[in-house]
Design an enzyme around this catalytic site. Structure first.
Site, mmCIF file in Angstrom:
data_model
loop_
_atom_site.group_PDB
_atom_site.id
_atom_site.type_symbol
_atom_site.label_atom_id
_atom_site.label_comp_id
_atom_site.label_asym_id
_atom_site.label_seq_id
_atom_site.Cartn_x
_atom_site.Cartn_y
_atom_site.Cartn_z
ATOM 1 N N GLY A 53 0.867 -1.089 0.096
ATOM 2 C CA GLY A 53 0.098 -0.105 -0.121
ATOM 3 C C GLY A 53 0.883 1.093 -0.097
ATOM 4 O O GLY A 53 0.545 2.374 0.512
ATOM 5 N N ASN A 78 1.487 2.943 -2.651
ATOM 6 C CA ASN A 78 0.753 4.094 -3.476
ATOM 7 C C ASN A 78 -0.673 4.678 -2.526
ATOM 8 O O ASN A 78 -0.848 5.825 -2.743
ATOM 9 C CB ASN A 78 0.147 3.104 -4.714
ATOM 10 C CG ASN A 78 1.225 3.160 -5.695
ATOM 11 O OD1 ASN A 78 1.824 4.213 -6.475
ATOM 12 N ND2 ASN A 78 2.180 2.013 -5.887
ATOM 13 N N ARG A 122 -6.043 -8.444 -8.480
ATOM 14 C CA ARG A 122 -6.902 -9.405 -9.159
ATOM 15 C C ARG A 122 -7.309 -8.748 -10.490
ATOM 16 O O ARG A 122 -7.353 -7.563 -10.651
ATOM 17 C CB ARG A 122 -8.150 -9.643 -8.182
ATOM 18 C CG ARG A 122 -7.972 -9.962 -6.950
ATOM 19 C CD ARG A 122 -7.443 -11.323 -6.819
ATOM 20 N NE ARG A 122 -8.422 -12.103 -7.419
ATOM 21 C CZ ARG A 122 -8.022 -13.594 -7.679
ATOM 22 N NH1 ARG A 122 -7.172 -13.980 -7.660
ATOM 23 N NH2 ARG A 122 -9.042 -14.299 -8.365
ATOM 24 N N ASN A 128 -5.939 2.436 -13.170
ATOM 25 C CA ASN A 128 -4.889 1.662 -12.510
ATOM 26 C C ASN A 128 -3.636 2.216 -12.839
ATOM 27 O O ASN A 128 -3.289 2.964 -13.730
ATOM 28 C CB ASN A 128 -5.184 0.094 -13.192
ATOM 29 C CG ASN A 128 -4.099 -0.865 -12.736
ATOM 30 O OD1 ASN A 128 -3.986 -1.125 -11.608
ATOM 31 N ND2 ASN A 128 -3.563 -1.500 -13.587
ATOM 32 N N HIS A 162 0.440 0.865 -13.276
ATOM 33 C CA HIS A 162 0.979 -0.520 -13.811
ATOM 34 C C HIS A 162 2.289 -0.016 -13.994
ATOM 35 O O HIS A 162 2.894 1.037 -14.477
ATOM 36 C CB HIS A 162 0.572 -0.781 -15.201
ATOM 37 C CG HIS A 162 1.061 -2.057 -15.729
ATOM 38 N ND1 HIS A 162 0.763 -3.372 -15.038
ATOM 39 C CD2 HIS A 162 2.230 -2.533 -16.548
ATOM 40 C CE1 HIS A 162 1.699 -4.176 -15.688
ATOM 41 N NE2 HIS A 162 2.603 -3.538 -16.545
HETATM 42 C C1 GAR Z 1 2.997 -1.221 -7.748
HETATM 43 O O1 GAR Z 1 4.319 -0.992 -8.252
HETATM 44 C C2 GAR Z 1 1.879 -1.251 -8.712
HETATM 45 O O2 GAR Z 1 2.589 -0.567 -9.564
HETATM 46 C C3 GAR Z 1 1.845 -2.820 -8.915
HETATM 47 O O3 GAR Z 1 2.008 -3.244 -7.542
HETATM 48 C C4 GAR Z 1 2.585 -2.558 -6.679
HETATM 49 C C5 GAR Z 1 1.829 -2.215 -5.457
HETATM 50 O O4 GAR Z 1 2.780 -1.518 -4.456
HETATM 51 N N1 GAR Z 1 0.742 -3.018 -9.627
HETATM 52 C C6 GAR Z 1 0.506 -4.053 -10.463
HETATM 53 O O5 GAR Z 1 1.413 -4.716 -10.723
HETATM 54 C C7 GAR Z 1 -0.889 -4.279 -11.051
HETATM 55 N N2 GAR Z 1 -0.684 -5.018 -12.410
HETATM 56 P P1 GAR Z 1 1.956 -0.793 -3.351
HETATM 57 O O6 GAR Z 1 1.215 -1.871 -2.658
HETATM 58 O O7 GAR Z 1 3.234 -0.510 -2.575
HETATM 59 O O8 GAR Z 1 1.270 0.170 -3.675
#
Ligand code: GAR
Length: 197
Positions: A11, A13, A87, A103, A105
């Site tokens: 989390g 982000n 998911r 989203n 990525h």
């Molecule tokens: C982030 O790097 C995001 O871009 C990625 O998961 C991470 C979550 O980090 N998302 C994906 O790969 C979606 N396909 P966080 O939990 O520290 O925010």
């Protein structure tokens, strides 16, 4: 805008979005499919409403997403922000919130969609990767792109060091993109997301 943030992991982000104090959004819910996601702790630390539904108890993606739709209804959401939500969304959920899901990525889409994007980028040998914020459509990481930012891959980089650079960039551009979406400054022209003139 009333927003829900979906997160499955640490989390960071989510934290960046909270810390950015974006004036055009109110975070009315943090949702997770994992009860042990650290994102939940972060949400609770900021007194945000939290809901968890574990996908493991559902036979299909559609059943799980239908339950999410039922859960979300009373929150009257304008926007769903996926922040490390691991998911794939079924068309059931995408259609229920058409054009209202974004989203982040960790790659420069359309390169390296799906999971382990940083590993894929390193193994491919690209010199630049990056971060993409996009609207969610019914494909996997295929929706219209809102913002992108570049991260250089240097010879000494490892997956961990690239991920660190990616995270830094994510924490800057996600709040920026959310501010754009929630303040009605952009519009769709075909696949292109452009600033309203
Ligand atoms: C982030 O790097 C995001 O871009 C990625 O998961 C991470 C979550 O980090 N998302 C994906 O790969 C979606 N396909 P966080 O939990 O520290 O925010």
């Amino acid at each position: 805008m009333r927003v829900a943030i979906f997160a499955s992991g640490s989390g960071t982000n989510l934290q960046a979005i909270i810390d950015a104090q974006i004036k055009t959004i109110e975070i009315v819910l943090v949702f997770s499919n994992k009860s042990d996601a650290y994102a939940i702790e972060r949400a609770k630390n900021h007194n945000l409403a939290v809901e968890v539904i574990d996908h493991k108890y559902f036979e299909s993606r559609e059943d799980f997403d239908s339950e999410i739709i039922r859960l979300l209804e009373p929150y009257n959401l304008d926007l769903i922000i996926l922040a490390g939500y691991m998911r794939i969304l079924s068309p059931v959920l995408v259609r229920a919130y058409k054009g209202k899901i974004i989203n982040i990525h960790p790659a420069l889409l359309p390169s390296f969609p799906g999971i382990n994007s940083t590993r894929q980028a390193l193994e491919y040998g690209v010199k630049y990767t990056g971060v993409t914020v996009h609207f969610v459509d019914e494909g996997v990481d295929t929706g219209p792109i809102i913002l992108q930012s570049i991260v250089e891959i240097e010879d000494r980089d490892t997956e961990e060091s690239v991920l660190e650079k990616i995270h830094k960039v994510e924490h800057q551009i996600y709040p920026e993109a959310i501010a754009l979406v929630s303040s009605d400054q952009i519009e769709l022209k075909g696949r292109r997301v452009v600033k309203k003139s």
